[in-house]
Design an enzyme around this catalytic site. Structure first.
Site, short mmCIF file in Angstrom:
data_model
loop_
_atom_site.label_atom_id
_atom_site.label_comp_id
_atom_site.label_asym_id
_atom_site.label_seq_id
_atom_site.Cartn_x
_atom_site.Cartn_y
_atom_site.Cartn_z
N TYR A 114 -1.83 11.51 56.07
CA TYR A 114 -2.32 12.18 57.30
C TYR A 114 -2.58 11.20 58.43
O TYR A 114 -3.34 11.52 59.35
CB TYR A 114 -3.58 12.97 56.98
CG TYR A 114 -3.33 14.31 56.32
CD1 TYR A 114 -2.48 15.26 56.92
CD2 TYR A 114 -3.95 14.67 55.12
CE1 TYR A 114 -2.25 16.50 56.33
CE2 TYR A 114 -3.73 15.92 54.54
CZ TYR A 114 -2.87 16.82 55.15
OH TYR A 114 -2.65 18.06 54.58
N ASN A 137 -5.77 26.04 53.91
CA ASN A 137 -4.54 26.83 54.09
C ASN A 137 -3.53 26.66 52.96
O ASN A 137 -2.34 26.87 53.15
CB ASN A 137 -3.94 26.53 55.46
CG ASN A 137 -3.74 25.05 55.71
OD1 ASN A 137 -3.80 24.26 54.78
ND2 ASN A 137 -3.49 24.68 56.95
N GLU A 147 7.35 11.58 54.08
CA GLU A 147 6.43 12.15 53.09
C GLU A 147 7.05 12.21 51.70
O GLU A 147 6.37 11.92 50.71
CB GLU A 147 6.00 13.56 53.54
CG GLU A 147 5.13 13.51 54.80
CD GLU A 147 4.82 14.90 55.36
OE1 GLU A 147 5.26 15.91 54.76
OE2 GLU A 147 4.12 14.96 56.39
N HIS A 171 0.56 22.31 51.92
CA HIS A 171 1.11 21.40 52.92
C HIS A 171 2.62 21.54 52.88
O HIS A 171 3.21 21.60 51.81
CB HIS A 171 0.75 19.94 52.64
CG HIS A 171 1.54 19.00 53.50
ND1 HIS A 171 1.18 18.73 54.80
CD2 HIS A 171 2.70 18.32 53.29
CE1 HIS A 171 2.10 17.92 55.35
NE2 HIS A 171 3.02 17.65 54.44
N LYS A 229 -2.48 22.57 47.90
CA LYS A 229 -3.75 21.94 48.24
C LYS A 229 -4.86 22.38 47.27
O LYS A 229 -4.70 23.38 46.54
CB LYS A 229 -4.10 22.29 49.69
CG LYS A 229 -3.18 21.61 50.72
CD LYS A 229 -3.58 22.02 52.13
CE LYS A 229 -2.88 21.20 53.19
NZ LYS A 229 -3.34 21.57 54.56
N1 UDP Z 1 -6.56 21.10 60.13
C1 UDP Z 1 -7.86 21.53 60.34
N2 UDP Z 1 -8.22 21.89 61.61
C2 UDP Z 1 -7.37 21.87 62.66
C3 UDP Z 1 -6.05 21.43 62.44
C4 UDP Z 1 -5.67 21.06 61.17
O1 UDP Z 1 -8.65 21.59 59.41
O2 UDP Z 1 -7.77 22.23 63.78
C5 UDP Z 1 -6.12 20.67 58.78
C6 UDP Z 1 -5.34 21.78 58.06
O3 UDP Z 1 -5.66 21.72 56.66
C7 UDP Z 1 -3.90 21.38 58.31
C8 UDP Z 1 -4.00 19.85 58.23
O4 UDP Z 1 -5.23 19.56 58.89
O5 UDP Z 1 -3.00 21.93 57.37
C9 UDP Z 1 -2.87 19.09 58.90
O6 UDP Z 1 -2.76 19.51 60.24
P1 UDP Z 1 -1.34 19.75 60.92
O7 UDP Z 1 -1.57 19.93 62.39
O8 UDP Z 1 -0.37 18.70 60.48
O9 UDP Z 1 -0.91 21.19 60.34
P2 UDP Z 1 0.19 21.59 59.25
O10 UDP Z 1 1.38 20.68 59.44
O11 UDP Z 1 -0.46 21.44 57.89
O12 UDP Z 1 0.53 23.03 59.55
MG MG Z 2 1.53 18.64 59.61
#
Ligand code: UDP
Ligand code: MG
Length: 151
Positions: free
Chosen positions: A51, A125, A139, A128, A11
């Site tokens: 997303y 974080n 994806e 991805h 990212k």
């Molecule tokens: N995210 C955020 N706040 C939240 C949850 C998610 O900013 O409360 C962002 C974060 O960058 C995350 C992305 O949205 O990696 C996608 O969310 P997901 O729940 O799919 O988490 P991941 O699969 O990336 O662990």
């Molecule tokens: Mg996810």
């Protein structure tokens, strides 16, 4: 156990903070094989499609800006996309990545070591990683053409 493929994106915070090499080092240490890699410009349409399952979340619009590099001054919205392959690749990469919330991510994971939550509440974080086989298939096909992935 099944051989799986999983999509990884470094990212914009990862790129901006020069964590690309460290992130790949940790992925390599997992024993999985890198089978595709490219720098790609994340269009608005690609970001929204990637997303789309989160489109009703309050953080969605900022997430689109984040992944397109708008918070980190990323030139031409480019990010590094990777495909790793191997036994149990999806769960293995999720484990190396750590929990979504960097504050909750275990020490030693990519997110636990390098992630942060901004004062605006955005989770930055670093990485991805596809979350399950259906997401991974969708994806990988969204980000890569078939002939860009090693057979
Ligand atoms: N995210 C955020 N706040 C939240 C949850 C998610 O900013 O409360 C962002 C974060 O960058 C995350 C992305 O949205 O990696 C996608 O969310 P997901 O729940 O799919 O988490 P991941 O699969 O990336 O662990
Ligand atoms: Mg996810």
């Amino acid at each position: 156990m099944a051989i799986e493929q999983t999509l990884i994106l470094i990212k914009p915070d990862g790129a901006a903070r020069r964590l690309t090499g460290l992130t790949i080092d940790r992925l390599d240490a997992s024993g999985l094989e890198m089978v595709a890699a490219k720098m790609i410009s994340v269009t608005e349409a690609l970001a929204r499609e990637h997303y789309k399952a989160l489109s009703d979340k309050p953080f969605f619009e900022n997430l689109i800006k984040y992944i397109r590099g708008e918070f980190h001054g990323i030139k031409d919205h480019r990010i590094l996309a990777l495909v790793y392959r191997g036994e149990n690749a999806i769960k293995t990469v999720r484990a190396v990545a750590g929990a979504t919330n960097p504050e909750a991510a275990a020490a030693g994971t990519i997110r636990g070591s390098f992630g942060r939550i901004t004062t605006a509440g955005q989770f930055e974080n670093v990485i991805h990683a596809s979350s399950d086989p259906a997401d991974a298939a969708r994806e990988v096909a969204l980000w890569f053409k078939k002939d860009e992935i090693l057979p």
